[in-house]
Design a protein around this motif. Structure first.
Motif, mmCIF file in Angstrom:
data_model
loop_
_atom_site.group_PDB
_atom_site.id
_atom_site.type_symbol
_atom_site.label_atom_id
_atom_site.label_comp_id
_atom_site.label_asym_id
_atom_site.label_seq_id
_atom_site.Cartn_x
_atom_site.Cartn_y
_atom_site.Cartn_z
ATOM 1 N N CYS A 94 42.570 130.356 182.704
ATOM 2 C CA CYS A 94 43.638 129.568 183.319
ATOM 3 C C CYS A 94 43.143 128.139 183.532
ATOM 4 N N GLU A 95 44.058 127.221 183.649
ATOM 5 C CA GLU A 95 43.666 125.824 183.830
ATOM 6 C C GLU A 95 43.184 125.563 185.256
ATOM 7 N N ARG A 96 43.946 126.068 186.238
ATOM 8 C CA ARG A 96 43.591 125.804 187.624
ATOM 9 C C ARG A 96 44.306 126.752 188.575
ATOM 10 N N ILE A 97 43.754 126.849 189.781
ATOM 11 C CA ILE A 97 44.397 127.566 190.875
ATOM 12 C C ILE A 97 44.467 126.598 192.051
ATOM 13 N N ARG A 98 45.657 126.379 192.525
ATOM 14 C CA ARG A 98 45.900 125.456 193.641
ATOM 15 C C ARG A 98 46.031 126.272 194.924
ATOM 16 N N ASP A 138 39.022 125.140 189.084
ATOM 17 C CA ASP A 138 39.268 125.305 187.654
ATOM 18 C C ASP A 138 39.045 126.759 187.244
ATOM 19 N N CYS A 139 39.049 127.011 185.939
ATOM 20 C CA CYS A 139 38.941 128.380 185.436
ATOM 21 C C CYS A 139 37.581 129.016 185.700
ATOM 22 N N HIS A 140 36.615 128.239 186.175
ATOM 23 C CA HIS A 140 35.288 128.753 186.513
ATOM 24 C C HIS A 140 35.121 128.917 188.019
ATOM 25 N N GLY A 141 36.146 128.532 188.770
ATOM 26 C CA GLY A 141 36.074 128.601 190.219
ATOM 27 C C GLY A 141 35.451 127.379 190.865
ATOM 28 N N ASP A 142 35.222 126.330 190.054
ATOM 29 C CA ASP A 142 34.650 125.096 190.573
ATOM 30 C C ASP A 142 35.765 124.180 191.101
ATOM 31 N N ARG A 143 35.514 123.553 192.216
ATOM 32 C CA ARG A 143 36.497 122.669 192.802
ATOM 33 C C ARG A 143 36.726 121.460 191.903
ATOM 34 N N VAL A 144 37.992 121.064 191.746
ATOM 35 C CA VAL A 144 38.365 119.898 190.947
ATOM 36 C C VAL A 144 39.246 118.976 191.770
ATOM 37 N N GLU A 145 39.275 117.721 191.385
ATOM 38 C CA GLU A 145 40.152 116.756 192.030
ATOM 39 C C GLU A 145 41.570 116.915 191.500
ATOM 40 N N GLU A 161 39.749 137.340 192.237
ATOM 41 C CA GLU A 161 40.667 138.297 191.606
ATOM 42 C C GLU A 161 41.569 137.607 190.591
ATOM 43 N N LEU A 162 42.117 136.450 190.960
ATOM 44 C CA LEU A 162 43.028 135.737 190.062
ATOM 45 C C LEU A 162 42.293 135.175 188.844
ATOM 46 N N LEU A 163 41.063 134.704 189.025
ATOM 47 C CA LEU A 163 40.285 134.215 187.884
ATOM 48 C C LEU A 163 40.004 135.335 186.893
ATOM 49 N N GLU A 164 39.743 136.514 187.391
ATOM 50 C CA GLU A 164 39.507 137.672 186.518
ATOM 51 C C GLU A 164 40.793 138.064 185.781
ATOM 52 N N LYS A 165 41.887 138.041 186.487
ATOM 53 C CA LYS A 165 43.174 138.450 185.917
ATOM 54 C C LYS A 165 43.695 137.430 184.898
#
Length: 66
Positions: free
Chosen positions: A42-46, A58-65, A34-38
């Motif tokens: 975006c740079e990231r979601i923590r 990240d903005c694609h929903g892929d896990r990042v370090e 939902e947040l990625l769509e909204k």
């Protein structure tokens, strides 16, 4: 383990653009979607619990370090 806090950051911003809360683990993935769509681009979601950082996507929903 919840509640969970999802914090959305835009590129170049130190302040979050949105902070969302969910109570159950299955709700986390739905809220990320939902947040990625909204917040497209975006740079990231923590994702955190009250006591620990879990992961960041990240903005694609892929896990990042972090």
């Amino acid at each position: 383990m919840g509640p969970y806090t999802l914090t959305v950051f835009s590129a170049g911003s130190v302040s979050p653009v949105e902070i969302a809360h969910v109570n159950r683990a299955p709700e986390v993935l739905a809220k990320i979607t939902e947040l990625l769509e909204k917040h497209k681009g975006c740079e990231r979601i923590r994702i955190d619990t009250v006591t620990a950082h879990l992961f960041t996507v990240d903005c694609h929903g892929d896990r990042v370090e972090d």
